[in-house]
Structures are given as C-alpha cells and as structure tokens.
Design a protein around this motif. Structure first.
Motif, PDB file in Angstrom:
ATOM      1  N   GLU A 103     -18.589  -2.186 -50.022  1.00 11.18           N
ATOM      2  CA  GLU A 103     -17.784  -2.889 -50.928  1.00 11.18           C
ATOM      3  C   GLU A 103     -16.484  -3.186 -50.369  1.00 11.18           C
ATOM      4  O   GLU A 103     -16.085  -3.172 -49.640  1.00 11.18           O
ATOM      5  N   MET A 104     -15.227  -4.262 -51.753  1.00 11.85           N
ATOM      6  CA  MET A 104     -14.081  -4.395 -50.768  1.00 11.85           C
ATOM      7  C   MET A 104     -13.566  -4.703 -52.220  1.00 11.85           C
ATOM      8  O   MET A 104     -14.694  -4.910 -53.291  1.00 11.85           O
ATOM      9  N   ASN A 105     -12.633  -4.934 -52.732  1.00  8.49           N
ATOM     10  CA  ASN A 105     -11.926  -5.021 -53.647  1.00  8.49           C
ATOM     11  C   ASN A 105     -10.758  -6.510 -53.826  1.00  8.49           C
ATOM     12  O   ASN A 105     -10.352  -6.888 -52.970  1.00  8.49           O
ATOM     13  N   GLN A 106     -11.449  -7.183 -54.439  1.00  6.24           N
ATOM     14  CA  GLN A 106     -10.451  -8.544 -54.827  1.00  6.24           C
ATOM     15  C   GLN A 106      -9.649  -8.114 -56.339  1.00  6.24           C
ATOM     16  O   GLN A 106     -10.509  -7.812 -57.632  1.00  6.24           O
ATOM     17  N   THR A 107      -8.466  -9.383 -56.565  1.00  6.68           N
ATOM     18  CA  THR A 107      -8.078  -9.253 -57.841  1.00  6.68           C
ATOM     19  C   THR A 107      -7.800 -10.480 -58.127  1.00  6.68           C
ATOM     20  O   THR A 107      -7.762 -11.607 -57.893  1.00  6.68           O
ATOM     21  N   HIS A 108      -8.790 -11.315 -59.485  1.00  9.12           N
ATOM     22  CA  HIS A 108      -9.256 -12.135 -60.264  1.00  9.12           C
ATOM     23  C   HIS A 108      -8.657 -11.855 -61.645  1.00  9.12           C
ATOM     24  O   HIS A 108      -9.151 -10.743 -62.418  1.00  9.12           O
ATOM     25  N   LEU A 109      -7.900 -12.514 -62.029  1.00  7.45           N
ATOM     26  CA  LEU A 109      -7.122 -13.187 -63.577  1.00  7.45           C
ATOM     27  C   LEU A 109      -7.050 -11.159 -64.677  1.00  7.45           C
ATOM     28  O   LEU A 109      -6.933 -10.832 -65.594  1.00  7.45           O
ATOM     29  N   CYS A 110      -5.747 -10.947 -62.986  1.00  6.48           N
ATOM     30  CA  CYS A 110      -5.242 -10.131 -63.878  1.00  6.48           C
ATOM     31  C   CYS A 110      -6.127  -8.804 -63.887  1.00  6.48           C
ATOM     32  O   CYS A 110      -5.632  -8.029 -64.792  1.00  6.48           O
ATOM     33  N   ASN A 111      -6.925  -8.557 -63.020  1.00 12.56           N
ATOM     34  CA  ASN A 111      -7.621  -7.419 -63.052  1.00 12.56           C
ATOM     35  C   ASN A 111      -8.047  -6.767 -61.085  1.00 12.56           C
ATOM     36  O   ASN A 111      -8.820  -8.533 -61.074  1.00 12.56           O
ATOM     37  N   THR A 112      -7.895  -6.030 -60.236  1.00 10.18           N
ATOM     38  CA  THR A 112      -9.290  -5.674 -59.470  1.00 10.18           C
ATOM     39  C   THR A 112     -10.006  -5.374 -59.790  1.00 10.18           C
ATOM     40  O   THR A 112     -10.616  -3.693 -60.163  1.00 10.18           O
ATOM     41  N   THR A 113     -11.354  -5.810 -59.274  1.00  9.58           N
ATOM     42  CA  THR A 113     -13.357  -5.699 -58.988  1.00  9.58           C
ATOM     43  C   THR A 113     -13.247  -5.124 -58.019  1.00  9.58           C
ATOM     44  O   THR A 113     -13.262  -5.939 -57.132  1.00  9.58           O
ATOM     45  N   LYS A 114     -14.466  -4.387 -58.325  1.00  8.32           N
ATOM     46  CA  LYS A 114     -14.845  -3.933 -56.785  1.00  8.32           C
ATOM     47  C   LYS A 114     -15.923  -5.130 -56.822  1.00  8.32           C
ATOM     48  O   LYS A 114     -16.889  -5.278 -57.608  1.00  8.32           O
ATOM     49  N   ILE A 115     -16.492  -4.926 -55.436  1.00 14.80           N
ATOM     50  CA  ILE A 115     -17.291  -6.530 -55.371  1.00 14.80           C
ATOM     51  C   ILE A 115     -17.771  -5.728 -53.835  1.00 14.80           C
ATOM     52  O   ILE A 115     -18.043  -5.169 -53.433  1.00 14.80           O
ATOM     53  N   TYR A 116     -18.993  -7.012 -54.271  1.00 10.37           N
ATOM     54  CA  TYR A 116     -20.217  -6.466 -53.010  1.00 10.37           C
ATOM     55  C   TYR A 116     -20.289  -7.415 -51.684  1.00 10.37           C
ATOM     56  O   TYR A 116     -20.536  -8.571 -52.451  1.00 10.37           O
ATOM     57  N   VAL A 117     -19.977  -7.626 -50.533  1.00  5.87           N
ATOM     58  CA  VAL A 117     -19.832  -9.008 -49.700  1.00  5.87           C
ATOM     59  C   VAL A 117     -20.620  -8.456 -48.281  1.00  5.87           C
ATOM     60  O   VAL A 117     -21.131  -7.790 -47.710  1.00  5.87           O
ATOM     61  N   VAL A 118     -21.077  -9.258 -47.376  1.00 11.06           N
ATOM     62  CA  VAL A 118     -21.190  -9.747 -46.195  1.00 11.06           C
ATOM     63  C   VAL A 118     -20.231 -10.094 -45.443  1.00 11.06           C
ATOM     64  O   VAL A 118     -19.986 -10.914 -45.853  1.00 11.06           O
ATOM     65  N   ASN A 119     -19.591  -9.105 -44.114  1.00  7.15           N
ATOM     66  CA  ASN A 119     -18.581  -9.525 -43.444  1.00  7.15           C
ATOM     67  C   ASN A 119     -17.561  -9.622 -44.004  1.00  7.15           C
ATOM     68  O   ASN A 119     -16.671 -11.132 -43.475  1.00  7.15           O
ATOM     69  N   GLY A 120     -17.014  -9.226 -44.707  1.00  9.91           N
ATOM     70  CA  GLY A 120     -15.971  -9.813 -46.340  1.00  9.91           C
ATOM     71  C   GLY A 120     -15.812 -10.465 -46.610  1.00  9.91           C
ATOM     72  O   GLY A 120     -14.452 -11.146 -46.420  1.00  9.91           O
ATOM     73  N   GLN A 121     -17.066 -11.608 -46.853  1.00  7.31           N
ATOM     74  CA  GLN A 121     -16.969 -13.075 -46.902  1.00  7.31           C
ATOM     75  C   GLN A 121     -17.936 -13.405 -48.725  1.00  7.31           C
ATOM     76  O   GLN A 121     -18.482 -13.103 -49.012  1.00  7.31           O
ATOM     77  N   LEU A 170     -23.345   0.208 -47.905  1.00  9.56           N
ATOM     78  CA  LEU A 170     -23.149   0.809 -49.137  1.00  9.56           C
ATOM     79  C   LEU A 170     -23.426   2.160 -49.478  1.00  9.56           C
ATOM     80  O   LEU A 170     -24.511   2.459 -48.192  1.00  9.56           O
ATOM     81  N   PRO A 171     -23.116   2.000 -50.753  1.00 14.57           N
ATOM     82  CA  PRO A 171     -23.867   4.002 -50.564  1.00 14.57           C
ATOM     83  C   PRO A 171     -25.457   3.818 -51.428  1.00 14.57           C
ATOM     84  O   PRO A 171     -26.127   4.811 -51.971  1.00 14.57           O
ATOM     85  N   HIS A 172     -25.854   2.725 -51.354  1.00 16.51           N
ATOM     86  CA  HIS A 172     -27.182   2.887 -52.295  1.00 16.51           C
ATOM     87  C   HIS A 172     -28.154   1.262 -51.298  1.00 16.51           C
ATOM     88  O   HIS A 172     -27.789   0.950 -50.456  1.00 16.51           O
ATOM     89  N   GLY A 173     -29.125   2.300 -51.802  1.00 15.74           N
ATOM     90  CA  GLY A 173     -30.016   0.648 -50.796  1.00 15.74           C
ATOM     91  C   GLY A 173     -29.897  -0.255 -51.017  1.00 15.74           C
ATOM     92  O   GLY A 173     -29.520  -1.494 -51.745  1.00 15.74           O
ATOM     93  N   LEU A 174     -30.748  -1.461 -50.084  1.00  9.65           N
ATOM     94  CA  LEU A 174     -30.386  -2.746 -49.798  1.00  9.65           C
ATOM     95  C   LEU A 174     -32.041  -3.707 -48.503  1.00  9.65           C
ATOM     96  O   LEU A 174     -32.102  -3.096 -48.092  1.00  9.65           O
ATOM     97  N   THR A 175     -32.032  -4.874 -49.822  1.00  6.97           N
ATOM     98  CA  THR A 175     -32.452  -5.337 -48.850  1.00  6.97           C
ATOM     99  C   THR A 175     -31.975  -7.240 -49.468  1.00  6.97           C
ATOM    100  O   THR A 175     -31.752  -7.590 -49.929  1.00  6.97           O
ATOM    101  N   ILE A 176     -32.624  -7.898 -47.951  1.00  6.41           N
ATOM    102  CA  ILE A 176     -31.802  -9.154 -48.700  1.00  6.41           C
ATOM    103  C   ILE A 176     -32.990  -9.952 -47.989  1.00  6.41           C
ATOM    104  O   ILE A 176     -33.948  -9.936 -47.053  1.00  6.41           O
ATOM    105  N   HIS A 177     -32.918 -11.221 -49.197  1.00  6.41           N
ATOM    106  CA  HIS A 177     -33.961 -11.756 -49.343  1.00  6.41           C
ATOM    107  C   HIS A 177     -33.686 -13.795 -48.796  1.00  6.41           C
ATOM    108  O   HIS A 177     -32.683 -13.788 -49.530  1.00  6.41           O
TER     109      HIS A 177
END
Length: 281
Positions: free
Chosen positions: A39-57, A79-86
C-alpha cells in the motif's frame, strides 16, 4: 538382435538430446522481482488516496521478454490480504499452475508470503499485460508484458522506438471497499479520471496546480510502435493522437493484417484489450 540394440541406442540418444535441449531452454530464465506488493498514498485532485502498487510504481513495472524465453517472477505480498498475479494472454503450456488465477489455479499468496511464477513464452509475440487477480486491485496492480520477436524481426518496418501506453483510471475510493460494494450489488461508483501511464493530464487543475501529463518526445518523420494496454476495470477507451493516423499491426499477442485508422479502440473485456499501432511523428 544387433539391429534392435542399435535402434534402441539411437532412440535413447534422441530422447536424451531432446531432454538436454529442453533443459537448456529452461536453465537460463529471465528473472523479475516484484519484491513488494504494498500500500502507499498518492494525492490527486485535492485528495490523498490509498492505492496498491508493485515496487512503488504506478503503473507497475513493464516486463520485457523475447519469444522463447523462460520467465521467472518472484512476488512478495506485503498487503494485509491475499493476492495472486495473472499473466493475461500468456499461453500457459504445461505451466497452468503459474497462471495466477486466484482460487482457480492457486490459492492467494497470504500476507507476508512469497511465491515464484515460472513459465515459457515460446510461440508468442506482441503486447500483453499482467495484473492482480483478487478483488479490484488490478486497477493499480498491473503493468505491460511485452514479448518481442526473436532477433527483433517484425513483419513491418522496424520502429525507431516502442512505447507502452497504459490506459488506467484513478479511483478516489479504496479499491478493497469498491470490491465490497460491487459484491453487494452496488455499481454506482465511478473513477474520477482516466490516466495515461499513471498521469491524470494537465486538464485537471486542483488548487492552481495542474496534474502531470505523460509526454513522449519524438523526432519528426520517425515511426513509433505504441503498445496500448487498457487496464481499466470496466470502461472501453478510444485513443487518438491529433493530426496523425495509426497503422494497427497487432492485438492481444497476435499480428494482424495492418490497417490504418485515426483512432484506436480498446475494450475492457478479454479481447482487444491490448493494441499495437505504428504512428509516424
């Protein structure tokens, strides 16, 4: 008896040679490291949102391989939950366990867990993509998967440069919450903006500070191969470069009979999600 023995010897030699060739083809894989899905935070359109990324990208790293390569990807789930990559569009020949379809070909990688995907891309060329296959995380946990032809030999003029164009969406809502709402039958939410290579574009202006745009520097008269990937959850997108026409040469990992158009159309479903087009600057 001697003829039978000689035939058996020849057969064994052929089998051993085939096994050795196969072992060689799988012995030097291209290795990629998804060392942190987090997880990481990004700010766009005057709001900071939590997003999910790989290697910070955002979008995630592009994987570049060549027809015939063996690919190994190491994934660490932070992440705090399960994940797979397709690996969307990759033909998993004798490697279906690496397809990354959650609860189908594998159980999700648990929080803090690691997993190695290994597969071969022989007989495929073109533009594909990879993405998370659990909940709506694929809106941000995604990237291009490019398979180049052996020797760089294209069935069309070799471009000066090829450029991934990742069309995505910016959601202000947490993607895990979005997934829960959809499971409850609530499809009223919409993204706030489309993105190109993670950029919202300078038409968006918040507090007097325009958003960044994706900029491609070109040389007049050169030909560029645009690898257009639609990573949106649901939406179809039209892609156009003002004052230019495209020559469409491929889609979803296959070459096409080239045709000209002034607009590329990408679906959000299985087919024609990835388009390859040539454009002359």
């Amino acid at each position: 008896m001697e003829k039978l023995s000689m035939a058996a010897t020849i057969f064994c030699a052929v089998v051993l040679a085939a096994l050795a060739a196969r072992r060689r083809s799988w012995s030097t894989p291209l290795s990629f490291n998804f060392g942190g899905v987090h997880e990481m935070n990004q700010t766009h359109l005057c709001n900071t949102t939590k997003i999910y990324v790989v290697n910070g990208q955002l979008p995630g790293p592009t994987i570049h391989v060549t027809d015939g390569d063996t690919v190994v990807v190491h994934v660490v789930n932070r992440l705090p939950h399960g994940l797979t990559i397709h690996w969307h569009g990759v033909r998993q020949i004798r490697s279906c366990w690496s397809d990354g379809a959650g609860f189908v070909t594998e159980c999700p990688i648990p929080p803090g867990g690691k997993h190695m995907y290994r597969f071969n891309v022989t007989g495929q060329v073109g533009t594909l993509w990879w993405h998370a296959h659990v909940t709506c995380l694929r809106a941000t946990v995604a990237g291009a998967f490019i398979i180049r032809p052996k020797g760089g030999r294209y069935p069309f003029p070799t471009p000066a440069k090829d450029v991934p164009i990742i069309i995505g969406e910016w959601w202000q809502l947490d993607l895990v919450e979005l997934d829960k709402r959809m499971h409850d039958g609530n499809f009223a939410d919409n993204p706030l903006s489309a993105t190109i290579n993670g950029k919202l574009g300078d038409l968006k202006n918040c507090s007097g500070k325009p958003e960044e745009s994706f900029v491609l520097d070109v040389v007049r008269g050169e030909t560029y191969l645009l690898r257009i990937v639609n990573t949106a959850l649901f939406s179809e997108y039209y892609f156009k470069v003002a004052g230019h026409t495209f020559t469409v040469v491929g889609a979803d990992g296959y070459y096409l009979t080239p045709y000209k158009t002034n607009m590329a159309y990408t679906l959000s479903r299985l087919y024609f999600r990835n388009i390859q087009t040539l454009v002359i600057a």
